[in-house]
Design a protein around this motif. Structure first.
Motif, mmCIF file in Angstrom:
data_model
loop_
_atom_site.group_PDB
_atom_site.id
_atom_site.type_symbol
_atom_site.label_atom_id
_atom_site.label_comp_id
_atom_site.label_asym_id
_atom_site.label_seq_id
_atom_site.Cartn_x
_atom_site.Cartn_y
_atom_site.Cartn_z
ATOM 1 N N SER A 210 0.843 -1.213 0.000
ATOM 2 C CA SER A 210 0.000 0.000 0.000
ATOM 3 C C SER A 210 0.867 1.248 0.000
ATOM 4 O O SER A 210 0.647 2.181 -0.784
ATOM 5 C CB SER A 210 -0.903 0.014 1.234
ATOM 6 N N LEU A 211 1.899 1.252 0.849
ATOM 7 C CA LEU A 211 2.782 2.422 0.924
ATOM 8 C C LEU A 211 3.515 2.625 -0.399
ATOM 9 O O LEU A 211 3.605 3.744 -0.922
ATOM 10 C CB LEU A 211 3.778 2.248 2.076
ATOM 11 N N LEU A 212 4.013 1.520 -0.986
ATOM 12 C CA LEU A 212 4.733 1.621 -2.271
ATOM 13 C C LEU A 212 3.824 2.181 -3.347
ATOM 14 O O LEU A 212 4.180 3.109 -4.077
ATOM 15 C CB LEU A 212 5.241 0.233 -2.694
ATOM 16 N N ARG A 213 2.616 1.617 -3.461
ATOM 17 C CA ARG A 213 1.675 2.070 -4.502
ATOM 18 C C ARG A 213 1.340 3.541 -4.308
ATOM 19 O O ARG A 213 1.286 4.329 -5.245
ATOM 20 C CB ARG A 213 0.385 1.257 -4.419
ATOM 21 N N THR A 214 1.087 3.905 -3.042
ATOM 22 C CA THR A 214 0.697 5.296 -2.770
ATOM 23 C C THR A 214 1.843 6.228 -3.115
ATOM 24 O O THR A 214 1.649 7.261 -3.761
ATOM 25 C CB THR A 214 0.287 5.450 -1.300
ATOM 26 N N ALA A 215 3.067 5.844 -2.757
ATOM 27 C CA ALA A 215 4.237 6.692 -3.054
ATOM 28 C C ALA A 215 4.412 6.858 -4.554
ATOM 29 O O ALA A 215 4.740 7.945 -5.044
ATOM 30 C CB ALA A 215 5.485 6.087 -2.425
ATOM 31 N N ARG A 216 4.158 5.768 -5.322
ATOM 32 C CA ARG A 216 4.372 5.827 -6.782
ATOM 33 C C ARG A 216 3.230 6.538 -7.507
ATOM 34 O O ARG A 216 3.430 7.309 -8.421
ATOM 35 C CB ARG A 216 4.495 4.414 -7.349
ATOM 36 N N ARG A 217 1.958 6.270 -7.077
ATOM 37 C CA ARG A 217 0.798 6.733 -7.863
ATOM 38 C C ARG A 217 0.128 7.967 -7.282
ATOM 39 O O ARG A 217 -0.432 8.769 -8.013
ATOM 40 C CB ARG A 217 -0.251 5.618 -7.942
ATOM 41 N N ARG A 218 0.175 8.108 -5.965
ATOM 42 C CA ARG A 218 -0.526 9.222 -5.328
ATOM 43 C C ARG A 218 0.321 9.798 -4.194
ATOM 44 O O ARG A 218 -0.076 9.834 -3.049
ATOM 45 C CB ARG A 218 -1.878 8.746 -4.788
ATOM 46 N N PRO A 219 1.546 10.301 -4.536
ATOM 47 C CA PRO A 219 2.394 10.882 -3.481
ATOM 48 C C PRO A 219 1.698 12.014 -2.742
ATOM 49 O O PRO A 219 2.016 12.303 -1.598
ATOM 50 C CB PRO A 219 3.632 11.371 -4.246
ATOM 51 N N ASP A 220 0.676 12.597 -3.405
ATOM 52 C CA ASP A 220 -0.057 13.682 -2.744
ATOM 53 C C ASP A 220 -0.781 13.218 -1.493
ATOM 54 O O ASP A 220 -1.097 14.021 -0.615
ATOM 55 C CB ASP A 220 -1.081 14.306 -3.717
ATOM 56 N N LEU A 221 -1.039 11.903 -1.401
ATOM 57 C CA LEU A 221 -1.752 11.388 -0.219
ATOM 58 C C LEU A 221 -0.818 11.194 0.961
ATOM 59 O O LEU A 221 -1.239 11.202 2.111
ATOM 60 C CB LEU A 221 -2.427 10.049 -0.552
ATOM 61 N N LEU A 222 0.500 11.056 0.696
ATOM 62 C CA LEU A 222 1.412 10.678 1.794
ATOM 63 C C LEU A 222 1.527 11.747 2.870
ATOM 64 O O LEU A 222 1.342 11.472 4.028
ATOM 65 C CB LEU A 222 2.782 10.307 1.238
ATOM 66 N N PRO A 223 1.736 13.057 2.494
ATOM 67 C CA PRO A 223 1.926 14.057 3.568
ATOM 68 C C PRO A 223 0.714 14.151 4.467
ATOM 69 O O PRO A 223 0.799 14.519 5.615
ATOM 70 C CB PRO A 223 2.133 15.374 2.809
ATOM 71 N N ALA A 224 -0.476 13.776 3.904
ATOM 72 C CA ALA A 224 -1.700 13.940 4.695
ATOM 73 C C ALA A 224 -1.794 12.894 5.793
ATOM 74 O O ALA A 224 -2.603 12.985 6.693
ATOM 75 C CB ALA A 224 -2.927 13.832 3.792
ATOM 76 N N LEU A 225 -0.909 11.887 5.729
ATOM 77 C CA LEU A 225 -1.007 10.828 6.732
ATOM 78 C C LEU A 225 -0.542 11.355 8.081
ATOM 79 O O LEU A 225 0.562 11.889 8.189
ATOM 80 C CB LEU A 225 -0.121 9.635 6.312
ATOM 81 N N PRO A 226 -1.345 11.245 9.141
ATOM 82 C CA PRO A 226 -0.879 11.663 10.469
ATOM 83 C C PRO A 226 0.248 10.730 10.919
ATOM 84 O O PRO A 226 0.299 9.570 10.466
ATOM 85 C CB PRO A 226 -2.123 11.486 11.342
ATOM 86 N N PRO A 227 1.183 11.219 11.740
ATOM 87 C CA PRO A 227 2.335 10.396 12.146
ATOM 88 C C PRO A 227 1.907 9.017 12.665
ATOM 89 O O PRO A 227 2.509 8.020 12.329
ATOM 90 C CB PRO A 227 2.987 11.236 13.257
ATOM 91 N N GLN A 228 0.772 8.986 13.411
ATOM 92 C CA GLN A 228 0.383 7.697 14.006
ATOM 93 C C GLN A 228 -0.091 6.701 12.948
ATOM 94 O O GLN A 228 -0.213 5.511 13.217
ATOM 95 C CB GLN A 228 -0.693 7.880 15.079
ATOM 96 N N ALA A 229 -0.345 7.233 11.713
ATOM 97 C CA ALA A 229 -0.816 6.305 10.670
ATOM 98 C C ALA A 229 0.320 5.364 10.260
ATOM 99 O O ALA A 229 0.085 4.290 9.735
ATOM 100 C CB ALA A 229 -1.291 7.105 9.457
ATOM 101 N N LEU A 230 1.583 5.831 10.484
ATOM 102 C CA LEU A 230 2.735 4.974 10.142
ATOM 103 C C LEU A 230 3.160 4.284 11.442
ATOM 104 O O LEU A 230 3.666 4.923 12.348
ATOM 105 C CB LEU A 230 3.866 5.835 9.587
#
Ligand SMILES: N#Cc1c(-c2ccc3ccn(Cc4ccc(CN5CCOCC5)cc4)c3c2)n[nH]c1N
Length: 237
Positions: A210-230
């Motif tokens: 999920s993280l790989l796909r999001t980083a490749r296809r929708r990097p715009d979603l990554l910054p929105a993740l709250p720290p606790q999401a990781l």
């Protein structure tokens, strides 16, 4: 949930009879009525549009029929698809799934006279929504999309509620790839981890995918993740 849809092309909404929405209607979870806007016209030609004040291309939908329609069908949360609307997102789908009554106004031509929305906003919530940065012919397609996203979230519609937890955008990430039998198809194997029976390993693999796909296809979603999401495992990466 009660849903009313107003359109000049009622037949465009025929898909609402099918699949899970059709089942939700049959089981009483959802009550949907589609209305022809021309019902509320009073001239012999059943006119719904006119030329735009200030000039410009195309035609604009007249306020009178819309006013009559909303007087009869309201109050409820009025959803107006529009190229100028707020982006329709999963959080907005969740918010709308909590509403008892939705009324969809399907515009055509260059849109609906603004006074219709302004007048409605005096007596009910009004939300203009957009599917994305491209221009459609009208609002009907958007109603099908919005309704499907909302109805999926209603209790009792999806057989396995767990599928709501794993799906894309539920936790802000894109979902991992999915596989089924056969284990080998055209020399392509299913990833060994998914057949290992090790549920911890499988969960970690899916999270990584999920993280790989999001980083490749929708990097715009990554910054929105709250720290606790990781979780602790992710932070090490
Ligand atoms: N949801 C949704 C939509 C819609 C949508 C929704 C509803 C209606 C009602 C009429 N139309 C057609 C229409 C075409 C042109 C114009 C003026 N243009 C001026 C320059 O900027 C672009 C717009 C307005 C409206 C609609 C389109 N399009 N894209 C989405 N994501």
């Amino acid at each position: 949930m009660r849903v009313d849809v107003v359109t000049i092309f009622p037949e465009y909404l025929a898909p609402l009879e099918l699949s899970l929405i059709g089942k939700a209607r049959a089981t009483g979870i959802l009550d949907v009525a589609v209305h022809d806007l021309r019902t509320w016209t009073s001239d012999v030609h059943r006119t719904v549009d006119d030329t735009p004040y200030g000039g410009g291309p195309g035609m604009v939908m007249r306020p009178e029929p819309w006013g009559e329609a909303l007087d009869e069908l309201g109050p409820g949360h009025l959803i107006v698809p529009s190229p100028a609307g707020v982006r329709f997102t999963q959080p907005l789908a969740h918010a709308l799934a909590g509403e008892p009554r939705l009324i969809f106004a399907c515009g055509r031509y260059e849109g609906i006279d603004q006074r219709v929305l302004d007048h409605a906003a005096e007596r009910m919530p009004v939300t203009e929504v957009s599917l994305g940065d491209y221009v459609l012919f009208g609002g009907e397609v958007a109603v099908l999309v919005v309704l499907e996203a909302v109805v999926r979230l209603l209790p009792g519609v999806l057989g396995n509620a767990d599928s709501l937890i794993e799906e894309s955008h539920a936790d802000g990430l894109l979902e991992a790839p999915v596989y089924t039998k056969p284990a080998q198809w055209r020399d392509l194997p299913v990833p060994e981890v998914l057949r290992s029976g090790d549920h911890g390993r499988i969960a970690r693999w899916r999270r990584d995918q999920s993280l790989l796909r999001t980083a490749r296809r929708r990097p715009d979603l990554l910054p929105a993740l709250p720290p606790q999401a990781l979780d602790r495992h992710d932070r090490a990466a």
